[in-house]
Design a protein around this motif. Structure first.
Motif, mmCIF file in Angstrom:
data_model
loop_
_atom_site.group_PDB
_atom_site.id
_atom_site.type_symbol
_atom_site.label_atom_id
_atom_site.label_comp_id
_atom_site.label_asym_id
_atom_site.label_seq_id
_atom_site.Cartn_x
_atom_site.Cartn_y
_atom_site.Cartn_z
ATOM 1 N N ASN A 1 0.840 -1.209 0.000
ATOM 2 C CA ASN A 1 0.000 0.000 0.000
ATOM 3 C C ASN A 1 0.876 1.261 0.000
ATOM 4 O O ASN A 1 0.772 2.121 0.881
ATOM 5 C CB ASN A 1 -0.942 0.035 1.206
ATOM 6 C CG ASN A 1 -2.256 -0.667 0.933
ATOM 7 O OD1 ASN A 1 -2.411 -1.317 -0.103
ATOM 8 N ND2 ASN A 1 -3.200 -0.534 1.855
ATOM 9 N N GLY B 1 1.483 9.413 -4.072
ATOM 10 C CA GLY B 1 0.440 9.889 -4.973
ATOM 11 C C GLY B 1 -0.977 9.648 -4.504
ATOM 12 O O GLY B 1 -1.930 9.987 -5.222
ATOM 13 N N ARG B 2 -1.170 9.084 -3.317
ATOM 14 C CA ARG B 2 -2.535 8.838 -2.821
ATOM 15 C C ARG B 2 -3.082 10.144 -2.232
ATOM 16 O O ARG B 2 -2.702 10.554 -1.144
ATOM 17 C CB ARG B 2 -2.550 7.728 -1.770
ATOM 18 C CG ARG B 2 -2.216 6.352 -2.338
ATOM 19 C CD ARG B 2 -2.203 5.307 -1.249
ATOM 20 N NE ARG B 2 -1.836 3.996 -1.754
ATOM 21 C CZ ARG B 2 -2.704 3.030 -2.053
ATOM 22 N NH1 ARG B 2 -4.008 3.247 -1.899
ATOM 23 N NH2 ARG B 2 -2.287 1.865 -2.508
ATOM 24 N N SER B 3 -3.982 10.773 -2.941
ATOM 25 C CA SER B 3 -4.448 12.119 -2.599
ATOM 26 C C SER B 3 -5.581 12.084 -1.582
ATOM 27 O O SER B 3 -6.441 11.197 -1.617
ATOM 28 C CB SER B 3 -4.926 12.853 -3.857
ATOM 29 O OG SER B 3 -3.860 13.028 -4.767
ATOM 30 N N THR C 1 -1.589 15.938 -1.739
ATOM 31 C CA THR C 1 -1.026 14.770 -2.417
ATOM 32 C C THR C 1 0.404 14.529 -1.965
ATOM 33 O O THR C 1 1.314 15.287 -2.340
ATOM 34 C CB THR C 1 -1.050 14.957 -3.944
ATOM 35 O OG1 THR C 1 -2.379 15.258 -4.372
ATOM 36 C CG2 THR C 1 -0.558 13.701 -4.649
ATOM 37 N N GLY D 1 -7.674 5.296 -0.679
ATOM 38 C CA GLY D 1 -7.321 4.760 -1.990
ATOM 39 C C GLY D 1 -6.439 5.780 -2.670
ATOM 40 O O GLY D 1 -5.738 6.552 -2.019
ATOM 41 N N TYR D 2 -6.488 5.808 -3.994
ATOM 42 C CA TYR D 2 -5.726 6.844 -4.667
ATOM 43 C C TYR D 2 -6.421 8.191 -4.573
ATOM 44 O O TYR D 2 -5.803 9.225 -4.820
ATOM 45 C CB TYR D 2 -5.433 6.442 -6.110
ATOM 46 C CG TYR D 2 -4.277 5.472 -6.169
ATOM 47 C CD1 TYR D 2 -2.967 5.924 -6.056
ATOM 48 C CD2 TYR D 2 -4.499 4.100 -6.265
ATOM 49 C CE1 TYR D 2 -1.893 5.042 -6.052
ATOM 50 C CE2 TYR D 2 -3.434 3.211 -6.266
ATOM 51 C CZ TYR D 2 -2.140 3.688 -6.158
ATOM 52 O OH TYR D 2 -1.080 2.810 -6.143
#
Length: 711
Positions: A413, A417-419, A450, A636-637
């Motif tokens: 995980n 980049g997971r905003s 981010t 999540g992303y």
């Protein structure tokens, strides 16, 4: 609009009807508000205070003013800050939209603050409670200033409390200006009758309220109504309504009891979760952490100890929540088989019988905090609440611990980049001014945050106006403070964890609509976290409409600070000094009190405006609460969540000046949402001292997690 006289009569009927099923003899005399800004009877106080952790909001009609019990509205909000202390703010107003500069008939509109303290140890030696207090503290127009000392005694067998004291006040009719006394009788669990001598005349009122435990979340509603007053010149029957509710998270650090009947199902679910350790594996542990949304998960070894690193972005009320849930999941998934897998993976030939683990908490990939414990001991702690002697915490050596670990797995995980899309209300307001009771500009803030590489993040915020009052519209007095639909913040942050527990963050970009520049924040915490010193330096320039940079409106801050934390008292004291955002120089002292996950703060500011010759003094009260679920959306992303801290502040001028003109620009420090204290230090709570003082919070967080996923 003010409420009409029909309202209290209707509310009396409703309250009596609602309470009939609960009629019972009261075990003690409840603490209820007076019509002034303190706990008490009608006009006089008793020696009681608002319960610690409770927030009270009251509305009353009928205020001693201009030789009358006048038809004036009285709004009061207060809280039990810590044991023995209540503090609050009060607004007395005769009109709501009237501009006092244009209309001489607007009447009074006054904002003030009040404090009341019940002295410790007095009851132990005398059987009496003793309190001192002040109403309408400071300022130039002290229409309701009252200072008092009061003692009371409760006779439980008679459901009776007697109070007596002495006061000095500016109230009309000589109310509270001399000796006063009163009695509160509570014959039923939902009703009190009070009688008092207010240092001038006799008064009596009735109070109806919901019995404790009737409403959810520990809330209580009450209504009081004047039965008699000796004051002849009375234009208004005194009445009021009050709501009291415990603040968010208060009690999360107290031991959770699972022995009562309605908790048995939860206890069984907890046992079922913890029994998973009997058939666990190393991959099963990683999968369990990954499944709950923890990021940057790695497993390693150092000196034959199992090391687990991970990052929490889901539990945002309190740093202990993420640690508590992670430790609970680890305890439920680390048994003999897990440690056998670990020994094989790490090529450990002499496996010890202990089940020791070290958890390293990361933020944006930076090691911030470590927890060590034996999992057998920790499972027993989760089951019973008995403290685990093998558990210890540290924020001082997290960076060294991380770099000296031999990592056995790749990151699971990965957080790159997971905003996070953080939604929050933005409120600019002017309260109880000559222009109106409450003027405001309300907007929706959408903050895109981010994370990039370790310690780096892109931070973009957009504001969308929702509503505003007349005085914030174009051409009016507060138009420059109204929110516009715009991207008002673009920043690139880069943070570093330096040796000796020093945390620093460099930020560069654009803020407040037209200012470009850079800033640095640096904090140092002592090993246990009780003390911190640091500084903030920034420099910004305004960009003109032709896109050129103007050097005529440079702004910045040069501030040093010292923070003392006393987690055993849920208390922090911060001193700031230097140059503030508007170019004023001075000193700001802030006393903050944590009531669960809400923070109540009182600040004193003395500052000299740029070019001025005299200092100006201000006192402010603020409350900060999280506006997001306890367990946010799984990261999540793109993760959408609320804000961890929404702050509402009231400020009033104090001192001996003959004027009380408005000035709300002094003492600003251009704080960022993602500053070091909030983003990396959990609002200065990610420390050994805080965890040592609130160990039960870890267990309660896991119990709450089990309740969410199992029930």
């Amino acid at each position: 609009m003010p409420l009409h006289m029909a309202s209290p009569l209707s509310l009396l009927t409703i309250a009596i009807t609602a309470s009939l099923p609960s009629i019972a003899q009261a075990s003690s005399v409840d603490n209820l508000p007076s019509s002034q800004s303190y706990t008490g009877l009608m006009f006089i106080p008793n020696a009681q205070v608002i319960d610690t952790g409770d927030f009270n909001l009251s509305f009353h009609q009928g205020v001693p003013h201009k030789n009358s019990i006048a038809s004036i509205d009285d709004w009061f909000f207060g809280a039990g800050v810590f044991k023995g202390l209540e503090a609050g703010g009060r607004i007395v107003t005769q009109s709501y939209d009237c501009n006092s500069y244009l209309n001489s008939d607007c009447g009074i509109r006054d904002l003030s603050m009040s404090f009341k303290y019940q002295l410790p140890f007095v009851y132990d030696y005398t059987g009496l409670n003793l309190a001192v207090g002040i109403q309408d503290l400071g300022g130039a127009g002290n229409h309701f200033e009252t200072k008092y000392v009061v003692a009371d005694k409760t006779f439980d067998a008679l459901k009776l409390r007697l109070s007596a004291g002495y006061g000095q006040s500016n109230l009309d009719f000589g109310i509270m200006n001399g000796p006063f006394a009163g009695a509160e009788w509570q014959p039923l669990s939902f009703m009190q009758i009070t009688g008092e001598y207010d240092a001038s005349q006799f008064n009596a009122n009735a109070k109806l309220f919901t019995p404790k435990g009737l409403l959810p979340y520990g809330a209580q509603l009450s209504l009081d109504y004047e039965l008699y007053t000796g004051h002849q010149n009375s234009d208004q029957t005194v009445w009021g309504i009050n709501a009291a509710i415990p603040l968010l998270g208060y009690g999360n650090s107290q031991r959770e009891q699972l022995s009562v009947d309605h908790q048995q199902q939860l206890k069984q679910a907890l046992t079922q979760q913890l029994d998973k350790h009997k058939s666990s594996s190393l991959q099963g542990l990683i999968a369990a952490l990954k499944n709950d949304g923890f990021l940057n998960i790695q497993v390693g070894q150092r000196h034959d100890r199992l090391i687990i690193a991970l990052e929490n972005r889901r539990y945002n009320h309190n740093p202990m929540d993420g640690v508590g849930v992670a430790l609970g999941i680890i305890a439920a998934n680390t048994g003999d088989d897990t440690f056998a897998d670990f020994a094989n993976t790490a090529k450990i030939t002499d496996q010890k019988k202990q089940q020791n683990i070290e958890l390293i908490m990361l933020t944006n990939g930076i090691p911030m905090f470590t927890v060590n414990s034996d999992m057998r001991c920790y499972r027993e702690f989760l089951e019973t609440g008995d403290n685990c002697d093998s558990m210890w915490f540290s924020g001082y050596n997290a960076r060294i611990a991380f770099t000296r670990t031999e990592w056995l797995t790749n990151k699971e995980n990965n957080g790159f980049g997971r905003s996070q899309v953080i939604l929050s209300p933005q409120l600019a307001h002017r309260t109880a001014t000559e222009y109106g009771f409450f003027d405001y500009s309300l907007a929706l803030s959408t903050n895109l945050y981010t994370p990039l590489w370790q310690g780096a993040a892109l931070d973009i915020r957009h504001t969308l106006p929702i509503s505003e009052s007349d005085d914030f519209k174009s051409g009016e007095i507060w138009e420059n403070s109204a929110y516009d639909s715009q991207i008002d913040r673009i920043f690139l942050h880069q943070a570093f964890k330096l040796p000796k527990n020093i945390m620093t963050q460099f930020s560069g970009g654009y803020m407040y609509g037209d200012y470009w520049g850079a800033m640095n924040e640096t904090n140092w915490f002592t090993p246990n976290g009780n003390h911190s010193v640091g500084f903030k330096v920034s420099q910004f320039q305004s960009k003109d409409d032709d896109q050129s940079i103007s050097d005529t409106d440079d702004k910045g801050v040069r501030l040093g600070h010292y923070l003392y934390s006393k987690p055993e008292w849920d208390w922090q004291l911060e001193l700031q000094a230097g140059e503030f955002w508007q170019g004023d120089t001075g000193l700001k002292a802030t006393s903050s009190h944590w009531l669960g996950d809400a923070r109540l703060s009182a600040s004193y500011l003395t500052s000299k405006a740029q070019g001025a010759s005299d200092y100006e003094d201000f006192l402010s009260l603020s409350i900060a609460i999280p506006l997001t679920p306890w367990r946010d959306m799984k990261p999540g992303y793109v993760q959408v969540r609320g804000t961890d801290q929404f702050t509402y502040t009231l400020q009033t001028r104090i001192g001996t000046d003959s004027s009380n003109y408005l000035n709300t620009g002094l003492g600003g420090s251009n704080d960022l949402q993602h500053n070091v204290a909030r983003q990396y230090q959990g609002q200065n709570r990610l420390t050994q001292a805080y965890f040592d003082a609130n160990i039960q919070h870890l267990r309660n967080a896991y119990i709450k997690y089990v309740k969410d996923v199992e029930m």
